[in-house]
Write a protein that holds these residues in place. Structure first.
Motif, PDB file in Angstrom:
ATOM      1  N   HIS A  44       0.842  -1.205   0.000  1.00  0.00           N
ATOM      2  CA  HIS A  44       0.000   0.000   0.000  1.00  0.00           C
ATOM      3  C   HIS A  44       0.878   1.257   0.000  1.00  0.00           C
ATOM      4  CE1 HIS A  44      -3.203   2.807   0.982  1.00  0.00           C
ATOM      5  NE2 HIS A  44      -2.456   3.260   1.989  1.00  0.00           N
ATOM      6  N   LYS A  47       2.656   1.867  -3.395  1.00  0.00           N
ATOM      7  CA  LYS A  47       1.818   2.500  -4.418  1.00  0.00           C
ATOM      8  C   LYS A  47       1.531   3.960  -4.094  1.00  0.00           C
ATOM      9  CE  LYS A  47      -1.323  -0.810  -4.384  1.00  0.00           C
ATOM     10  NZ  LYS A  47      -2.533  -1.603  -4.753  1.00  0.00           N
ATOM     11  N   GLN A  48       1.479   4.290  -2.807  1.00  0.00           N
ATOM     12  CA  GLN A  48       1.284   5.687  -2.419  1.00  0.00           C
ATOM     13  C   GLN A  48       2.504   6.529  -2.789  1.00  0.00           C
ATOM     14  OE1 GLN A  48      -1.470   7.254  -0.898  1.00  0.00           O
ATOM     15  NE2 GLN A  48      -2.496   5.347  -1.471  1.00  0.00           N
ATOM     16  N   THR A  53       2.376   2.414  -9.835  1.00  0.00           N
ATOM     17  CA  THR A  53       2.922   1.085  -9.572  1.00  0.00           C
ATOM     18  C   THR A  53       1.786   0.071  -9.449  1.00  0.00           C
ATOM     19  OG1 THR A  53       4.918   1.909  -8.474  1.00  0.00           O
ATOM     20  CG2 THR A  53       4.208  -0.311  -7.899  1.00  0.00           C
ATOM     21  N   VAL A  54       1.985  -1.116 -10.030  1.00  0.00           N
ATOM     22  CA  VAL A  54       0.969  -2.172 -10.011  1.00  0.00           C
ATOM     23  C   VAL A  54       1.455  -3.303  -9.111  1.00  0.00           C
ATOM     24  CG1 VAL A  54      -0.271  -3.889 -11.381  1.00  0.00           C
ATOM     25  CG2 VAL A  54       0.152  -1.608 -12.322  1.00  0.00           C
ATOM     26  N   THR A  55       0.628  -3.686  -8.151  1.00  0.00           N
ATOM     27  CA  THR A  55       0.950  -4.815  -7.279  1.00  0.00           C
ATOM     28  C   THR A  55      -0.262  -5.733  -7.174  1.00  0.00           C
ATOM     29  OG1 THR A  55       0.225  -3.759  -5.217  1.00  0.00           O
ATOM     30  CG2 THR A  55       2.494  -3.346  -5.916  1.00  0.00           C
ATOM     31  N   SER A  73       6.188   1.876 -11.399  1.00  0.00           N
ATOM     32  CA  SER A  73       5.614   2.882 -12.290  1.00  0.00           C
ATOM     33  C   SER A  73       6.589   3.312 -13.377  1.00  0.00           C
ATOM     34  CB  SER A  73       5.162   4.097 -11.482  1.00  0.00           C
ATOM     35  OG  SER A  73       6.242   4.646 -10.733  1.00  0.00           O
TER      36      SER A  73
END
Length: 324
Positions: A44, A47-48, A53-55, A73
């Motif tokens: 989390h 991505k913040q 970004t993809v997880t 990203s």
């Protein structure tokens, strides 16, 4: 044991030294079991801090870790400027719970390793590779003329046929060469020289010339390579462009860079992956910003080398004509 004896004059047995080491690692790295519980929070925050970004974190029915996928990203943004060729590989993890680290990468215009995605799973099997490739396609799509290069692992081949039915799957020439050496003897440098020349040949006629040389070494080599399919390992027979990427060496280099990190708990391992990619992106970005030509540094150096070589050849030719 030696450190304690040298520094403090304390004699310590092997078992006590091992327990002390394990205790120190636990204090520094934390409990390996707890590291899996830290993953959702870490992903989390990742991505913040890195929008785009993809997880993906997949757990089983009992909420236990199963698969992990990460694409940063910067990798996603840069893919549109790269050649449509992806090299994939899997390497084992050496932490308390084991597993396999998947990677997908390519080369940027300056021939630097460009990481596309990482994955973590239990092992290299059909299901794990199928899941990884599905997430990879969701992230990067399937551009026209896509080529995927790997070793000849059957699970990779099966997953590519399902997820990327229109993509070309090429084999790493060095894995194939090692198979030839183990099956039919080394034959010195002749086997390696002629096979690599056949792989890199630009025309089928040239490729056949080196295949005949391999026939003279061992008649069993050609049937084996025919069974492996010419189009998977030969540049001249390839239905799509493979450029200079006839091997999966870039993934081996990536695995070597992550050798120490593969011992770490999973949350620290993922942080090491992020740190490595960030470092490479930062260095490559600085080098690119310092380039003031329309081509990359590697391409410019190659062009300069070709020009100098041509000038030397012309000078030798003129000198020879003058002497005549």
């Amino acid at each position: 044991m030696n450190d304690m004896n040298d520094d403090f004059g304390v004699t310590m047995g092997y078992t006590k030294a091992w327990r002390s080491r394990e205790k120190a690692l636990l204090l520094v790295r934390g409990n390996p079991d707890d590291s899996y519980q830290n993953l959702p929070m870490y992903l989390h925050m990742l991505k913040q801090a890195n929008p785009g970004t993809v997880t993906h974190l997949l757990t089983d029915n009992e909420d236990r870790f199963k698969y992990l996928y990460i694409a940063f990203s910067n990798s996603i943004k840069g893919w549109r400027y790269l050649r449509p060729i992806i090299v994939v590989d899997g390497t084992f993890l050496k932490n308390a719970h084991g597993g396999t680290l998947f990677s997908a990468s390519t080369l940027d215009p300056n021939n630097n390793i460009f990481v596309l995605a990482f994955g973590i799973a239990d092992s290299e099997n059909d299901n794990s590779w199928l899941w990884f490739f599905s997430k990879l396609r969701d992230t990067y799509g399937e551009p026209e003329g896509l080529a995927i290069v790997s070793d000849r692992h059957k699970s990779i081949e099966n997953a590519i046929h399902i997820v990327y039915p229109n993509a070309f799957h090429g084999a790493c020439m060095y894995h194939l060469l090692n198979n030839l050496k183990s099956k039919y003897g080394n034959h010195g440098e002749q086997l390696q020289m002629n096979f690599i020349a056949a792989v890199k040949a630009y025309t089928k006629t040239e490729c056949e010339h080196y295949m005949r040389s391999l026939d003279r070494l061992d008649r069993r080599i050609r049937p084996y390579l025919e069974k492996a399919k010419y189009e998977t390992w030969s540049r001249s027979y390839s239905p799509t462009k493979r450029y200079t990427m006839m091997t999966s060496n870039i993934t081996e280099s990536l695995n070597a860079a992550l050798k120490a990190a593969r011992n770490l708990p999973i949350d620290i391992l993922v942080e090491c992956l992020r740190s490595l990619v960030q470092k490479w992106v930062w260095n490559n970005s600085n080098n690119a910003n310092g380039t003031f030509t329309k081509v990359s540094t590697a391409t410019e150096n190659e062009l300069r080398h070709d020009i100098v070589s041509k000038m030397k050849y012309e000078l030798l030719w003129v000198t020879a004509k003058t002497k005549q």
